[in-house]
Design an enzyme around this catalytic site. Structure first.
Site, PDB file in Angstrom:
ATOM      1  N   ASP A  12     -10.859   2.795  -5.989  1.00  0.00           N
ATOM      2  CA  ASP A  12      -9.531   2.436  -6.498  1.00  0.00           C
ATOM      3  C   ASP A  12      -8.554   3.612  -6.399  1.00  0.00           C
ATOM      4  O   ASP A  12      -7.671   3.767  -7.231  1.00  0.00           O
ATOM      5  CB  ASP A  12      -9.597   1.951  -7.960  1.00  0.00           C
ATOM      6  CG  ASP A  12     -10.343   0.633  -8.092  1.00  0.00           C
ATOM      7  OD1 ASP A  12      -9.940  -0.328  -7.431  1.00  0.00           O
ATOM      8  OD2 ASP A  12     -11.325   0.589  -8.848  1.00  0.00           O
ATOM      9  N   GLY A  16      -6.265   1.913   0.636  1.00  0.00           N
ATOM     10  CA  GLY A  16      -5.688   0.849   1.449  1.00  0.00           C
ATOM     11  C   GLY A  16      -4.309   1.201   1.951  1.00  0.00           C
ATOM     12  O   GLY A  16      -3.994   1.026   3.133  1.00  0.00           O
ATOM     13  N   HIS A  40      -8.487  -3.552  -1.597  1.00  0.00           N
ATOM     14  CA  HIS A  40      -7.395  -2.753  -1.051  1.00  0.00           C
ATOM     15  C   HIS A  40      -6.105  -3.564  -1.100  1.00  0.00           C
ATOM     16  O   HIS A  40      -6.044  -4.678  -0.572  1.00  0.00           O
ATOM     17  CB  HIS A  40      -7.709  -2.329   0.384  1.00  0.00           C
ATOM     18  CG  HIS A  40      -8.886  -1.411   0.488  1.00  0.00           C
ATOM     19  ND1 HIS A  40      -9.533  -1.147   1.668  1.00  0.00           N
ATOM     20  CD2 HIS A  40      -9.527  -0.687  -0.456  1.00  0.00           C
ATOM     21  CE1 HIS A  40     -10.523  -0.298   1.445  1.00  0.00           C
ATOM     22  NE2 HIS A  40     -10.533  -0.009   0.162  1.00  0.00           N
TER      23      HIS A  40
END
Length: 437
Positions: A12, A16, A40
Site C-alpha cells: 500500500d 501503482g 493498485h
C-alpha cells in the site's frame, strides 16, 4: 533496460501510481509475483481505477502489460477487471499472460477463507483471495499451469488430480462440501475461451525484447516487509516481493535489474496483522484514516497508521537494492502539526539501530523519534521541488538522510501530474507525468 518498481514497507505504498507514471517510457510492464491480492489505484483523465491482477500500465495502450510466470492468476478476477475497464472504454488489447503462471481456482479463495476462520484469533490478516493455498499447491505440484488449460487431451486427468487434492482439505480439514469435478471442468471450459488470446511464452517474448534494447519495467506487489523469506514471517505474503526475484518471476532469470525505485509513503501504513512499531493510537489513527481515506484497495479494510519508520524502511531499501526512493502521499501530511520520524529503536532502554524480522523481537521494540516541523500550506499544486514549503523539503531531506538513498520522486496528489521528479545529481527538478491518455 530492466527497471523495477517495488515497495519498501508492508505494501500500500503507492506503487501503482509510480508504475503508471514510469510506464510512459516503457515498452513492457510485467507483474512478476502475487495475484489478485494486489490493490493498485490509478488516477487518469478517464477516472479512478482500482486494479488487482492487472499491471498498473494497462491504462497506456502503447505499453504491453504482462502477467508473468511467477504469478498465480485469478482468471475469474482478471476477466472481471477486463470487463470493468471495457465499461469505461478502456481496451487493454496488449495484455498478455504467461503460459507458465499458476492458476488460482475459485476454490483456492474458499480454502484461504476457511484457514483464516480456523486460525481465529491467530489470523495472519489474509486478503482471502486464495494466494496462500494457490502458491502452496504450486510448491506441492498440485495445481494447474495456465498453459495446461488448452491441452484438452491431458486436461481431464490433471483437473481430476487437482480436485481430488482440494477435496482432501475441504472435507477432512474444514468439514466443507466437496467439489464436483464436472463443475470445475465446466469452469475451465468457460474461462479458457476468453483467456486464450492473451496467453503467450513470456520468456521468449522478453528475451527478444531485451535483445532489441526494449525498456522493461518489473512491477512489484506488496513490500519488502511482506516478502516470504525476508519479511516479518509469518505475517508475510506467499511470494517473493524483492526486486532480486523479479527476473525469475518475469521468466528471464538470466537478466539483471539495472535500476530499482523503492516506493514508500510519507508515513507508515499497514493492512493485516503483525507487529507495527510506530503505530498510532486508535483514536488518532481513526481520525487520520477517515481524513485521508486510508482503506485497503483490495479488501477495503482500515489501514493501520503510524509515523514514518526509517528503521524498517532502511531495511526495505537495502533488501530491495533501491537506488532511488519515491515518497508518496506527502500532501496528506499538510496541516497535521509536528511530524515524527522513527530514527531508531530501543529495547529495554538500549538503542537498537538495525531492523529485525522477528515478530517477537519487534513487539519488544520502542520507537525513538526525531521531530520535524509541519506545514499548513496546500502543496498539491506544486510541480517543482523548490515550490514546496521549506518545512516540507526539510522533512523529505530528513528521510533521505536516514535512509541513505536519494529521494528521486515525491508525490503531492493522486493524479498523474502531481509527481515531482528531483534530479539529485544536479540539484534541479523536473516535472514528470503530465501527459494524459
Amino acid at each position: 533496460m530492466l527497471l523495477a518498481v517495488v515497495g519498501l514497507n508492508w505494501g500500500d505504498e503507492g506503487k501503482g501510481r509510480m508504475v503508471d507514471n514510469l510506464s510512459a517510457d516503457a515498452d513492457y510492464v510485467v507483474r512478476y509475483h502475487g495475484g489478485s491480492n494486489a490493490g493498485h489505484t490509478i488516477h487518469t483523465d478517464q477516472g479512478k481505477f482500482k486494479l488487482h491482477s492487472l499491471p498498473s500500465s494497462v491504462m497506456r495502450p502503447e505499453v504491453t502489460s504482462i502477467l508473468g510466470p511467477g504469478m498465480t492468476v485469478d482468471i475469474e478476477g482478471l476477466l472481471a477487471e477486463l470487463d470493468a475497464l471495457a465499461e469505461h472504454g478502456v481496451d487493454p488489447e496488449r495484455l498478455l499472460v504467461s503460459h507458465q503462471a499458476s492458476v488460482c481456482f475459485p476454490f483456492h479463495r474458499d480454502l484461504d477463507a476457511a484457514e483464516e476462520e480456523r486460525l481465529s484469533h491467530g489470523q495472519y490478516g489474509s486478503t482471502r483471495k486464495g494466494i496462500s493455498p494457490a502458491y502452496g499447491d504450486r510448491v506441492m505440484k498440485k495445481t494447474l499451469l495456465v498453459g495446461e488449460l488448452f491441452d484438452k487431451e491431458s486436461l481431464p486427468a490433471r483437473l481430476a488430480s487437482v480436485v481430488d487434492w482440494a477435496n482432501e482439505r475441504i472435507e477432512k480439514i474444514y468439514g466443507g462440501t466437496p467439489l464436483l469435478l464436472a463443475d470445475v471442468e465446466q469452469w475451465a471450459a468457460e474461462v479458457r475461451e476468453r483467456l486464450e488470446p492473451h496467453v503467450v511464452d513470456v520468456t521468449r517474448l522478453l528475451t527478444e525484447a531485451l535483445a532489441q534494447d526494449a525498456t522493461v519495467l518489473a512491477e512489484g506487489q506488496l513490500g519488502a516487509l511482506r516478502d516470504l523469506y525476508f519479511g516479518i514471517y509469518p505475517f508475510t505474503t506467499s511470494s517473493n516481493c524483492l526486486a532480486g526475484h523479479a527476473p525469475v518471476g518475469m521468466g528471464i532469470p538470466w537478466a539483471k535489474v539495472d535500476r530499482t525505485v523503492g516506493v514508500t509513503k510519507a508515513f507508515s501504513s499497514c493492512v493485516g496483522a503483525g507487529p507495527f512499531v510506530t503505530e498510532f493510537d486508535e483514536e488518532r489513527a481513526d481520525r487520520l484514516r477517515r481524513q485521508w481515506g486510508e482503506y485497503g484497495s483490495t479488501t477495503n479494510r482500515p489501514r493501520r497508521l503510524g509515523a514514518f519508520d526509517a528503521v524498517a524502511t532502511r531495511y526495505g531499501a537495502r533488501m530491495q537494492g533501491a537506488d532511488a526512493i519515491a515518497i508518496t502521499n506527502l500532501d496528506q501530511l499538510t496541516g497535521t502539526g509536528e511530524l515524527q520520524v522513527c530514527s531508531g529503536y530501543e529495547r529495554d532502554g538500549r538503542p537498537v539501530a538495525e531492523f529485525t524480522t522477528s515478530p517477537a523481537e519487534l513487539a519488544r521494540m520502542k520507537p525513538v523519534y526525531e521531530t520535524f516541523a509541519g506545514w499548513d500550506e496546500d502543496i498539491s499544486g506544486a510541480r517543482r521541488y523548490d515550490e514546496l514549503p521549506r518545512a516540507t523539503r526539510a522533512y523529505v531531506e530528513g528521510i533521505q538522510r536516514l535512509l541513505g538513498v536519494p529521494v528521486r520522486y515525491v508525490s503531492v496528489g493522486s493524479h498523474r501530474d502531481a509527481l515531482i521528479e528531483i534530479e539529485t545529481e544536479t540539484g534541479t527538478e523536473t516535472e514528470t507525468g503530465t501527459e494524459g491518455n
